[in-house]
Design an enzyme around this catalytic site. Structure first.
Site, PDB file in Angstrom:
ATOM      1  CB  ILE A 131      -0.902   0.042   1.258  1.00 52.56           C
ATOM      2  CG1 ILE A 131      -1.705  -1.245   1.402  1.00 52.56           C
ATOM      3  CG2 ILE A 131      -1.811   1.255   1.229  1.00 52.56           C
ATOM      4  CD1 ILE A 131      -2.414  -1.369   2.751  1.00 52.56           C
ATOM      5  CG  ASP A 196       4.629  -6.734  11.934  1.00 57.00           C
ATOM      6  OD1 ASP A 196       5.690  -6.743  11.287  1.00 57.00           O
ATOM      7  OD2 ASP A 196       3.521  -6.421  11.437  1.00 57.00           O
ATOM      8  CE  LYS A 200       4.193  -4.149   9.282  1.00 54.09           C
ATOM      9  NZ  LYS A 200       3.276  -5.269   9.048  1.00 54.09           N
ATOM     10  N   GLY A 298       2.870 -10.091   1.718  1.00 55.41           N
ATOM     11  CA  GLY A 298       2.879 -10.975   0.540  1.00 55.41           C
ATOM     12  C   GLY A 298       3.973 -10.588  -0.424  1.00 55.41           C
TER      13      GLY A 298
HETATM   14  N1  HSE Z   1       3.896 -10.456   9.436  1.00 59.26           N
HETATM   15  C1  HSE Z   1       3.517  -9.233   8.774  1.00 59.26           C
HETATM   16  C2  HSE Z   1       1.999  -9.187   8.643  1.00 59.26           C
HETATM   17  C3  HSE Z   1       4.174  -9.193   7.405  1.00 59.26           C
HETATM   18  O1  HSE Z   1       1.331 -10.191   8.895  1.00 59.26           O
HETATM   19  O2  HSE Z   1       1.455  -8.127   8.345  1.00 59.26           O
HETATM   20  C4  HSE Z   1       4.141  -7.861   6.737  1.00 59.26           C
HETATM   21  O3  HSE Z   1       4.846  -6.876   7.439  1.00 59.26           O
END
Ligand code: HSE
Length: 407
Positions: A131, A196, A200, A298
């Site tokens: 994105i 994660d 971000k 992906g």
């Molecule tokens: N493990 C991460 C997710 C991969 O599921 O969004 C992409 O950053």
């Protein structure tokens, strides 16, 4: 010809080679030049790959080749990804990356290094996968003040929460399914514990407010405590539960960033983002709310974002880095205790004595109540974390669930 080196030939690295090959003629007419993958650094050999002859095992081969002007880092993990990125920038090579851990941890230093050496450090693929959200935040919102960002930033957990809601399945069952489908790692902690998403949201907060907060310093709650009971009752009330990264600048200028599961009403577009998709709402003073939606993970979607950064540099090779962040100090951070939201609570109610009136007496405004099977589930009006903690201290009931409401 622009000679590039790929660091890592895993999912995103091999996808990047695939995108550059599949769209080669379009890319050449767009940049007016050719992109040549000169080296691919990996520990493994890939004898069957059309790129087998480009594989190298020693980073110094890339570093010491003056013809390589751009390095795409897609190794994952902090080290040696950070070390190689820094060395490449110091050698006057542009660096692009999909590595959110490196950007969230070492972003300040790497941007400074890029500036000092007259090159660029770009990281479109680090948040939201394919994105395009980083570049708009860097460029297109410059006439606006960013008030808040809310995002579904992790595809794996969004897939799991969607399955729990749609099929009434328990957390452990959907985790096994996500692992079988290759979405969740064998060690799924980074996704399910919210780490994660924390990396971000600190990147998005830095783009919005110029201060990079350490991911360890933000309130981070994953989805491991989300029960099928909570999902079922939230669904009965017409809501969805999503893992949301949130950042906002409060009135005194301090920044709040957090990751936690949120109860989302159907009126909020994030409630309709299902499966492995990501969605990011950016709220600004002039434009109002803008939504970015698409594939947040992906191979090809993420590789597409890496290639977009490569092309940005290839088209304007003389452009310098202008982005700079400073490290957020404790004084820059708004305390979680003052954060105000509605609250979805499930309390034990074996004697059935807690009804709407009792709840009103204890918690003030109450939006919805469901009494069932020895529990009471309800949504409170807006109150701070501090106020809620005080009220919960006064109840003798067990708190089975607490999920903040996102308006
Ligand atoms: N493990 C991460 C997710 C991969 O599921 O969004 C992409 O950053």
């Amino acid at each position: 010809m622009v000679h590039v080196a790929l660091l890592g030939f895993g999912t995103v690295g091999s996808g990047t080679a695939e995108v550059l090959t599949a769209n080669q003629s379009m890319i050449e007419s767009y940049i007016g030049d050719q992109i040549h993958i000169k080296y691919i650094l990996d520990l493994r050999d890939f004898p069957e790959s059309p790129f087998a002859d480009r594989i190298v095992h020693d980073f110094n081969v890339i570093l010491n080749d003056p013809e390589v002007s751009l390095v795409a880092e897609m190794m994952g993990g902090a080290h040696p990804a950070y070390d190689f990125s820094k060395a490449a920038l110091e050698a006057g090579k542009h660096v692009v990356t999909s590595n959110k851990e490196v950007v969230a941890t070492f972003g300040i230093e790497l941007l400074e290094t890029a500036t000092a050496h007259g090159v660029r450090y770009l990281f479109e693929a680090s948040v939201g996968g394919g994105i395009p959200v980083i570049r708009p935040l860097m460029n297109d919102f410059n006439s606006n003040s960013i008030l808040a960002i809310d995002g579904i930033l992790n595809g794996t957990t969004n897939y799991m929460l969607t399955k729990m809601k749609d099929e009434g399945l328990a957390f452990d069952t959907v985790l096994r399914d996500a692992q079988k489908k290759g979405y969740a790692e064998r060690n799924p902690d980074a996704d399910i514990k919210g780490k994660d998403a924390a990396r971000k949201i600190v990147i998005l907060a830095a783009l919005a407010y110029g201060k990079l907060i350490s991911p360890e310093d933000i309130y981070t709650e994953g989805i491991t405590e989300i029960s099928d009971m909570a999902t079922t009752l939230a669904t009965q009330m017409g809501y969805s539960i999503k893992l949301i990264g949130h950042t906002e600048r409060i009135a005194d200028g301090r920044v709040l960033a957090m990751v936690s599961p949120r109860l989302i009403p159907p009126s909020n577009p994030l409630s309709h983002i299902t499966d492995v998709f990501n969605g990011i709402l950016v709220e600004t003073d002039m434009l109002g709310t803008t939504m970015f939606y698409g594939r947040g993970a992906g191979k090809l979607p993420t590789a597409g974002a890496v290639v977009a950064d490569i092309l940005d540099i290839a088209r304007r090779p003389a452009e310098k880095n202008t982005l700079s962040w400073v490290a957020a100090t404790a004084d820059d951070l708004a305390p979680m205790d003052d954060y105000v939201s509605g609250h979805f609570l499930i309390l034990s109610n074996p004697d059935g004595k807690i009804d709407r009136d009792v709840l009103r007496g204890q918690f003030g405004e109450i939006k919805q109540v469901i009494c069932s099977d020895g529990t009471v589930a309800f949504i409170t009006g807006a109150m701070s974390e501090k106020e809620l903690a005080k009220k919960l201290e006064q109840t003798d009931r067990i708190v089975f669930s607490h999920i903040r409401l996102l308006g």
